[in-house]
Design an enzyme around this catalytic site. Structure first.
Site, mmCIF file in Angstrom:
data_model
loop_
_atom_site.group_PDB
_atom_site.id
_atom_site.type_symbol
_atom_site.label_atom_id
_atom_site.label_comp_id
_atom_site.label_asym_id
_atom_site.label_seq_id
_atom_site.Cartn_x
_atom_site.Cartn_y
_atom_site.Cartn_z
ATOM 1 N N HIS A 133 3.305 6.563 6.601
ATOM 2 C CA HIS A 133 2.981 5.283 7.106
ATOM 3 C C HIS A 133 3.970 4.575 5.904
ATOM 4 O O HIS A 133 3.338 4.557 4.608
ATOM 5 C CB HIS A 133 2.212 4.909 7.302
ATOM 6 N N HIS B 275 -1.817 11.149 6.593
ATOM 7 C CA HIS B 275 -4.016 11.282 5.874
ATOM 8 C C HIS B 275 -4.371 12.480 6.970
ATOM 9 O O HIS B 275 -3.885 12.471 7.657
ATOM 10 C CB HIS B 275 -4.952 10.758 5.226
ATOM 11 N N ARG C 42 0.517 -1.329 -0.210
ATOM 12 C CA ARG C 42 -0.218 0.130 0.119
ATOM 13 C C ARG C 42 1.336 1.342 0.000
ATOM 14 O O ARG C 42 1.886 1.410 0.761
ATOM 15 C CB ARG C 42 -1.368 0.025 1.342
ATOM 16 N N HIS D 236 2.275 6.599 1.994
ATOM 17 C CA HIS D 236 0.759 8.189 2.883
ATOM 18 C C HIS D 236 1.130 8.531 3.310
ATOM 19 O O HIS D 236 1.661 7.916 4.599
ATOM 20 C CB HIS D 236 -0.129 7.282 2.029
ATOM 21 N N GLU E 185 -10.598 6.659 1.991
ATOM 22 C CA GLU E 185 -9.306 5.829 1.123
ATOM 23 C C GLU E 185 -9.007 6.391 -0.025
ATOM 24 O O GLU E 185 -7.835 6.367 -0.735
ATOM 25 C CB GLU E 185 -9.451 4.715 1.236
ATOM 26 N N GLU F 109 -5.279 6.483 12.098
ATOM 27 C CA GLU F 109 -5.344 5.038 11.561
ATOM 28 C C GLU F 109 -4.908 4.530 11.726
ATOM 29 O O GLU F 109 -4.239 3.970 13.380
ATOM 30 C CB GLU F 109 -4.328 5.047 10.475
HETATM 31 MN MN MN Z 1 -3.383 5.436 5.739
#
Ligand code: MN
Ligand code: MN
Length: 433
Positions: free
Chosen positions: A188, A145, A140, A143, A213, A149
């Site tokens: 992360h 945000h 993944r 990124h 997301e 999380e």
């Molecule tokens: Mn995340």
């Protein structure tokens, strides 16, 4: 079981009817004379379950009638209490069920991700969730945000990392039943290891109902939108070093699995004051009369300041007891089994909804609820809260510890019945009584 419940309720009525004042108090209060009628004694069992080979009908006792129009029988078999609600249901609580099955999936090479946020369930204002799958080695994309999380590993092994605003680093490994937490804005990485051939699947929960997301800040997406000579100047290298950066985001993509030895994967040893992963799988569950539960909050996982959780197991016929959470919104995820919940929203509003594995429930703070195992197998679910601290109020414990005359004045219960209430919070109660 049905007849026993009736006998018990009749006994309770009789004992309240023949109750004699035992105290020698000066003024003996008149026996509670009802100012409103008694609640109905009708039980309200689920009328069928999803395994039954029937045509469901919206009929409960003398209420309802058959359906003349189209029927979606598989959905109706799963949603007994929507089609034929308990007679105790009243009004309309905003929908508090979302099956991940209904989420629009995003398929990528190497995995997929589907989400639930406030667009899917308007009641879920404070928490949102993502179900993500990564094949072995898949990444993944790095990124960040705006929202905190929290993650729970459904299957497989992963390696994650973060860097703090203080410039400290943490790299950690997690396995099935373990957690991670990254504070809002922390960058992360998430990568599936190849210790299991299938890779990994995990649940992400965010401390905002409007999280998406599809709107995270991505390493590649950013650099694809910065003038190349600015990139070169920033990193103080020749512009040609960036000849192969992607033109568009990667999001989820296949890659070489990380080395098994985590130390060999670290640039420098971890130097954050606390870990950002937690081995919840290694915590012993607390036994309860009808199952067991594990609570993990900042008392054991101090990094997870905005989200905490309980992993709850309910044996066949048992239930998570009637309770509420004083200030904490609850996002519930069903891992296995079948359940029903009645959510009481004050103002005579109460709705009952059924749940299957893979479904989400949402309960606002202070809304009274229970979770009953209505299937033929063990029910396992996660209660996830927007809070650093797990808290609940048990109805049984409240009544057991409140002056008994007060409780009797409200509910007309006998001393023997009140004395039988557990003064210790049980969390999960058994099927027998
Ligand atoms: Mn995340
Ligand atoms: Mn709860």
């Amino acid at each position: 079981m049905h007849s026993w419940r009736r006998i018990l309720s009749i006994l309770a009525l009789l004992s309240s009817a023949v109750a004699v004042p035992t105290s020698s108090s000066v003024v003996s209060a008149p026996a509670a004379s009802p100012t409103v009628p008694y609640a109905s004694d009708d039980p309200n069992y689920p009328l069928w379950n999803e395994d039954e080979d029937i045509i469901p009908e919206p009929i409960r006792g003398t209420l309802g009638a058959s359906i003349l129009g189209p029927q979606n029988i598989p959905l109706e078999l799963q949603n007994t209490d929507n089609l034929a609600p308990p007679t105790t249901d009243s009004g309309s609580v905003p929908n508090f069920k979302w099956p991940f099955t209904l989420s629009h999936n995003r398929l990528q090479t190497g995995g997929w991700a589907r989400q639930q946020n406030i667009n899917d369930m308007s009641i879920a204002t404070d928490l949102a969730g993502v179900d993500m799958r990564l094949e072995a080695g898949a990444i993944r994309e790095m990124h960040w945000h705006n929202d905190g999380e929290w993650a729970y590993i459904i299957s497989g092994d992963l390696r994650v990392s973060t860097v703090t605003p203080e410039g400290q680093v943490y790299v950690g490994d997690v396995s099935q039943g373990d957690l991670w937490y990254f504070p809002a804005g922390y960058p992360h990485s998430i990568q599936a290891k190849n210790t299991t051939a299938a890779g990994a699947e995990f649940l992400l929960v965010f401390d905002s109902g409007s999280f998406s997301e599809d709107s995270t800040f991505l390493l590649t997406d950013w650099l694809a939108h910065v003038p190349k000579e600015v990139i070169a100047k920033n990193f103080q290298v020749n512009i040609s070093a960036f000849d192969e950066i992607p033109a568009t985001e990667l999001y989820i993509f296949p890659s070489t699995p990380p080395p098994e030895n985590i130390e060999s994967d670290m640039v420098i040893p971890n130097d954050t004051p606390m870990p950002y992963t937690f081995a919840m799988s290694q915590v012993n569950a607390t036994p309860a009369p009808g199952g067991s539960y594990k609570v993990v909050d900042t008392r054991s996982f101090p990094a997870a300041t905005t989200i905490c959780s309980a992993e709850v197991t309910v044996e066949v016929g048992g239930m998570r007891e009637l309770h509420w959470h004083p200030t904490e919104p609850e996002w519930t995820f069903f891992i296995s089994g079948q359940a029903r919940m009645t959510v009481y929203a004050s103002s005579s509003q109460a709705n009952t909804i059924d749940f299957q594995a893979g479904d989400i429930a949402y309960v606002p703070p202070s809304y009274g609820h229970y979770v009953e195992n209505t299937g033929n197998s063990t029910l396992v679910f996660l209660e996830i809260f927007k809070s650093g601290l797990f808290q609940d109020i048990s109805l049984t414990q409240w009544l057991a510890l409140t002056p008994h005359e007060l409780v009797k004045a409200h509910l007309g219960l006998s001393d023997a019945v009140i004395d039988s209430f557990s003064r210790v919070k049980q969390e999960v109660v058994g099927p027998t009584y």
